[in-house]
Design a protein around this motif. Structure first.
Motif, PDB file in Angstrom:
ATOM      1  N   LEU A 305       0.821  -1.212   0.000  1.00 26.80           N
ATOM      2  CA  LEU A 305       0.000   0.000   0.000  1.00 26.80           C
ATOM      3  C   LEU A 305       0.858   1.266   0.000  1.00 26.80           C
ATOM      4  N   GLU A 306       2.129   1.142   0.376  1.00 23.26           N
ATOM      5  CA  GLU A 306       3.054   2.262   0.234  1.00 23.26           C
ATOM      6  C   GLU A 306       4.023   1.949  -0.891  1.00 23.26           C
ATOM      7  N   GLY A 307       4.416   2.982  -1.621  1.00 26.26           N
ATOM      8  CA  GLY A 307       5.394   2.812  -2.689  1.00 26.26           C
ATOM      9  C   GLY A 307       4.764   2.376  -3.995  1.00 26.26           C
ATOM     10  N   HIS A 308       5.605   2.295  -5.010  1.00 28.41           N
ATOM     11  CA  HIS A 308       5.138   1.983  -6.364  1.00 28.41           C
ATOM     12  C   HIS A 308       6.057   0.954  -7.001  1.00 28.41           C
ATOM     13  N   ILE A 309       5.461  -0.047  -7.645  1.00 24.95           N
ATOM     14  CA  ILE A 309       6.219  -0.993  -8.473  1.00 24.95           C
ATOM     15  C   ILE A 309       5.949  -0.629  -9.931  1.00 24.95           C
ATOM     16  N   LEU A 310       7.031  -0.486 -10.707  1.00 21.56           N
ATOM     17  CA  LEU A 310       6.919  -0.192 -12.140  1.00 21.56           C
ATOM     18  C   LEU A 310       7.675  -1.253 -12.923  1.00 21.56           C
ATOM     19  N   CYS A 311       7.281  -1.466 -14.161  1.00 21.69           N
ATOM     20  CA  CYS A 311       8.094  -2.306 -15.044  1.00 21.69           C
ATOM     21  C   CYS A 311       9.448  -1.622 -15.234  1.00 21.69           C
ATOM     22  N   ASN A 312      10.502  -2.426 -15.263  1.00 22.93           N
ATOM     23  CA  ASN A 312      11.853  -1.880 -15.375  1.00 22.93           C
ATOM     24  C   ASN A 312      12.082  -1.344 -16.793  1.00 22.93           C
ATOM     25  N   PRO A 313      12.619  -0.128 -16.938  1.00 22.18           N
ATOM     26  CA  PRO A 313      12.755   0.462 -18.281  1.00 22.18           C
ATOM     27  C   PRO A 313      13.891  -0.105 -19.118  1.00 22.18           C
ATOM     28  N   VAL A 314      14.824  -0.844 -18.485  1.00 22.55           N
ATOM     29  CA  VAL A 314      15.973  -1.346 -19.256  1.00 22.55           C
ATOM     30  C   VAL A 314      16.046  -2.859 -19.300  1.00 22.55           C
ATOM     31  N   ASP A 315      15.149  -3.537 -18.576  1.00 19.30           N
ATOM     32  CA  ASP A 315      15.118  -4.998 -18.566  1.00 19.30           C
ATOM     33  C   ASP A 315      13.662  -5.427 -18.425  1.00 19.30           C
ATOM     34  N   SER A 316      13.081  -5.936 -19.510  1.00 23.97           N
ATOM     35  CA  SER A 316      11.649  -6.248 -19.524  1.00 23.97           C
ATOM     36  C   SER A 316      11.267  -7.375 -18.574  1.00 23.97           C
ATOM     37  N   GLN A 317      12.249  -8.136 -18.085  1.00 25.90           N
ATOM     38  CA  GLN A 317      11.960  -9.231 -17.153  1.00 25.90           C
ATOM     39  C   GLN A 317      12.034  -8.777 -15.698  1.00 25.90           C
ATOM     40  N   ALA A 318      12.447  -7.541 -15.462  1.00 27.83           N
ATOM     41  CA  ALA A 318      12.650  -7.059 -14.090  1.00 27.83           C
ATOM     42  C   ALA A 318      11.688  -5.914 -13.791  1.00 27.83           C
ATOM     43  N   TYR A 319      11.767  -5.414 -12.572  1.00 26.11           N
ATOM     44  CA  TYR A 319      10.896  -4.330 -12.110  1.00 26.11           C
ATOM     45  C   TYR A 319      11.737  -3.277 -11.417  1.00 26.11           C
ATOM     46  N   MET A 320      11.158  -2.109 -11.264  1.00 25.13           N
ATOM     47  CA  MET A 320      11.768  -1.087 -10.422  1.00 25.13           C
ATOM     48  C   MET A 320      10.720  -0.656  -9.403  1.00 25.13           C
ATOM     49  N   ALA A 321      11.174  -0.140  -8.301  1.00 27.63           N
ATOM     50  CA  ALA A 321      10.237   0.366  -7.298  1.00 27.63           C
ATOM     51  C   ALA A 321      10.656   1.766  -6.902  1.00 27.63           C
ATOM     52  N   LEU A 322       9.666   2.556  -6.526  1.00 24.53           N
ATOM     53  CA  LEU A 322       9.887   3.911  -6.040  1.00 24.53           C
ATOM     54  C   LEU A 322       9.270   4.041  -4.659  1.00 24.53           C
ATOM     55  N   LEU A 323      10.005   4.616  -3.752  1.00 18.09           N
ATOM     56  CA  LEU A 323       9.490   4.945  -2.426  1.00 18.09           C
ATOM     57  C   LEU A 323       9.836   6.392  -2.136  1.00 18.09           C
ATOM     58  N   CYS A 324       8.868   7.157  -1.691  1.00 20.04           N
ATOM     59  CA  CYS A 324       9.117   8.560  -1.385  1.00 20.04           C
ATOM     60  C   CYS A 324       8.832   8.822   0.088  1.00 20.04           C
ATOM     61  N   PHE A 325       9.763   9.506   0.735  1.00 25.58           N
ATOM     62  CA  PHE A 325       9.642   9.871   2.149  1.00 25.58           C
ATOM     63  C   PHE A 325       9.685  11.396   2.233  1.00 25.58           C
ATOM     64  N   LYS A 326       8.595  11.988   2.688  1.00 26.23           N
ATOM     65  CA  LYS A 326       8.471  13.444   2.654  1.00 26.23           C
ATOM     66  C   LYS A 326       9.417  14.140   3.627  1.00 26.23           C
ATOM     67  N   ASN A 327       9.670  13.520   4.804  1.00 23.11           N
ATOM     68  CA  ASN A 327      10.514  14.142   5.830  1.00 23.11           C
ATOM     69  C   ASN A 327      11.978  13.814   5.573  1.00 23.11           C
ATOM     70  N   GLY A 328      12.588  14.587   4.706  1.00 20.78           N
ATOM     71  CA  GLY A 328      13.978  14.354   4.331  1.00 20.78           C
ATOM     72  C   GLY A 328      14.905  15.397   4.914  1.00 20.78           C
ATOM     73  N   SER A 329      15.482  16.242   4.042  1.00 14.48           N
ATOM     74  CA  SER A 329      16.534  17.165   4.490  1.00 14.48           C
ATOM     75  C   SER A 329      16.027  18.213   5.478  1.00 14.48           C
ATOM     76  N   LEU A 330      14.762  18.639   5.350  1.00 13.72           N
ATOM     77  CA  LEU A 330      14.276  19.660   6.279  1.00 13.72           C
ATOM     78  C   LEU A 330      14.234  19.117   7.710  1.00 13.72           C
ATOM     79  N   MET A 331      13.896  17.847   7.846  1.00 18.20           N
ATOM     80  CA  MET A 331      13.894  17.209   9.163  1.00 18.20           C
ATOM     81  C   MET A 331      15.324  17.084   9.690  1.00 18.20           C
ATOM     82  N   ARG A 332      16.258  16.695   8.817  1.00 20.04           N
ATOM     83  CA  ARG A 332      17.663  16.582   9.235  1.00 20.04           C
ATOM     84  C   ARG A 332      18.212  17.953   9.647  1.00 20.04           C
TER      85      ARG A 332
END
Length: 528
Positions: A305-332
């Motif tokens: 339910l968190e994050g995204h799975i996408l088809c991999n753009p350079v290998d059709s048999q693989a996948y890529m995933a994206l995860l975004c965390f809003k509290n990054g450098s400003l929190m640091r």
């Protein structure tokens, strides 16, 4: 290669040695003031609807190619081109537009020829959040959020294209009926060069809540939940390395491109960045910016339910995933100011003075409502798993950094990512210049950390993909094609003896439930 994002439009050319031989850009707000955009977009009065004028994108392409022509750029030497567009945005071609595009006169700028070709003049883009009701309907239609994620790689998101199409159909059914083709921003840009409707590629198509990411075909149940007869308006998706055909005669006559120049499928900006960073199986890229973003190469995805799975753009048999965390450098930066007198040197000394695992003290720091997981507030736990109100300053600093990176590892593994013996972590963004922060990252993942320059990662990725497209059908990998590109720089390796601390089986999972909107907050504590 051309790159369509909110701002600017970029172009980059590389030679066979992968050296950049030309680059330029068009700033939408400054160079095209007649469209009155801010950051290349219009935020509507409801503050939820965000669009960009389609003709602004076309005119920007005309302008950047004219700049190249004026500079003496030799278009006849271009063997292949590809590009990237902001993900999720959509373009609606009016009935009859295919003929106009195909027969574009080389005597006219393209934006003149296409001025009446779009049934929706202002395209919904990735910043739009006006489709909450459509998201709810889509999830309900397919059996819930997790089931939708299992099919399409993501639960329903307001910016995702299927929900945007559903909104247009429900609010303006006559406009939808007048539309003969719906493109993503990437396939729209490819269509301009192809002189015909370009298909959507698997990778960018994964950001629509419509594509079955395993079978790589449209999901009938998702299409039906969004709008009628949608499959024919979208066309069939294709592998991301596909050669779509030769360049349109318009560009041969107007700019002097060779008739042999091939158009390789365009993709989204995030998939193009994965190619530009040259991720390989087992690698993870972490952008440590205002928000922190993870790019993962995954073989066997487990959508969540968190994050995204996408088809991999350079290998059709693989996948890529994206995860975004809003509290990054400003929190640091906030913890640096509170606990290290605003000094990164003091911050780094605090990390050095404390041990990996922080003696069991752990914190979760969410100044603003977090995306992954949905939670807000600051939550500290001591080694006895008791919630405490404060930590000593040096403990606070390590608790913040370890907590941020442990969250990234656990959420990555939840999506199917596996740390492998050859795993490399590629770090970029502001915090990647701080070696002590990178040391914690290396220790948490138990993998070496390299730094990379990603100023042009989506641009370069599309240029690399253009070269790869010419040979992909012969089984040559992107890694083989880009061997001459600069290697990432080794920054740090894991501290000896931290392997046990960072193993996921050494984490306890607890769920907090409180009035502070922390219902379902995932907490994990290191134990020894």
């Amino acid at each position: 290669h051309c790159f369509f994002r909110n701002s600017p439009l970029k172009v980059i050319a590389i030679d066979e040695q992968l050296r950049v031989i030309y680059e330029d850009s068009i700033q939408f707000d400054k160079d095209l003031p007649e469209f009155r955009t801010q950051g290349g977009a219009h935020v509507h009065s409801d503050r939820l609807t965000v669009t960009s004028p389609v003709l602004m994108w076309v005119k920007a392409l005309d302008m950047i190619l004219e700049k190249m022509k004026s500079s003496g750029f030799n278009f006849s030497q271009v063997r292949a081109l590809s590009g990237a567009g902001q993900q999720h945005g959509s373009v609606y071609w009016k009935k009859g537009s295919a003929e106009i595009l195909k027969n574009a006169s080389s005597e006219l700028p393209l934006h003149h020829t296409l001025k009446d070709c779009f049934s929706v003049g202002n395209s919904p883009i990735w910043m739009d959040s006006s489709t909450a009701s459509q998201c709810s309907s889509l999830e309900k239609a397919v059996g819930g959020a997790q089931h939708l994620a299992n099919i399409t790689g993501s639960r329903a998101y307001e910016r995702f294209t299927g929900n945007q199409i559903a909104k247009i159909y429900s609010q303006n059914p006559e406009v939808y009926m007048q539309t003969e083709r719906i493109s993503l921003v990437s396939s729209f840009a490819a269509s301009l060069f192809l002189g015909a409707y370009a298909p959507i590629d698997y990778s960018d198509g994964s950001g629509m809540n419509l594509l079955k990411i395993c079978e790589k075909v449209w999901s009938a149940s998702c299409l039906d939940a969004c709008a009628p007869a949608l499959a024919e308006k979208l066309g069939c998706p294709v592998p991301s390395h596909s050669v779509l055909g030769p360049i349109s005669p318009y560009y041969i006559k107007h700019y002097g491109f060779s008739p042999d120049c091939k158009i390789v499928a365009f993709t989204g900006d995030n998939p193009a960045s994965l190619a530009g960073m040259r991720l390989q199986e087992g690698d993870i890229a972490i952008s440590l910016g205002t928000s922190d973003t993870l790019f993962l190469w995954i073989q066997e995805p487990t959508p969540a339910l968190e994050g995204h799975i996408l088809c991999n753009p350079v290998d059709s048999q693989a996948y890529m995933a994206l995860l975004c965390f809003k509290n990054g450098s400003l929190m640091r930066e906030r913890i640096r100011d509170d606990c290290a007198s605003g000094s990164w040197d003091e911050f780094s000394k605090a990390l050095t003075s404390t041990v990996a695992g922080n003696n069991g003290n752990l914190g979760f720091y969410f100044d603003v409502m977090e995306i992954t997981p949905e939670a807000v507030g600051i939550h500290r736990f001591n080694r006895d798993n008791q919630k405490v109100s404060d930590f000593p300053k040096e403990v606070e600093i390590r608790a913040l950094i370890e907590g941020q990176f442990m969250a990234k590892r656990i959420h990555a593994e939840k999506l199917g990512y596996k740390v492998m013996p050859r795993t490399r972590i590629l770090a970029t963004g502001g915090a990647s210049h701080n070696k002590k922060i990178l040391q914690v990252l290396s220790d948490v993942f138990n993998a070496p950390v390299y730094t990379i320059d990603t100023a042009n990662s989506a641009c370069l990725g599309s240029a690399y993909r253009a070269i790869h497209g010419l040979v992909a059908e012969t089984g040559v990998s992107l890694a083989d094609v880009v061997k001459l590109a600069p290697e990432p720089r080794l920054a740090v390796t894991p501290t000896t003896g931290v392997e046990e601390v960072s193993k996921p089986e050494n984490a306890i999972f607890l769920f907090l439930s409180s009035a502070s909107k922390c219902s379902g907050l995932l907490i994990f504590l290191v134990v020894y």
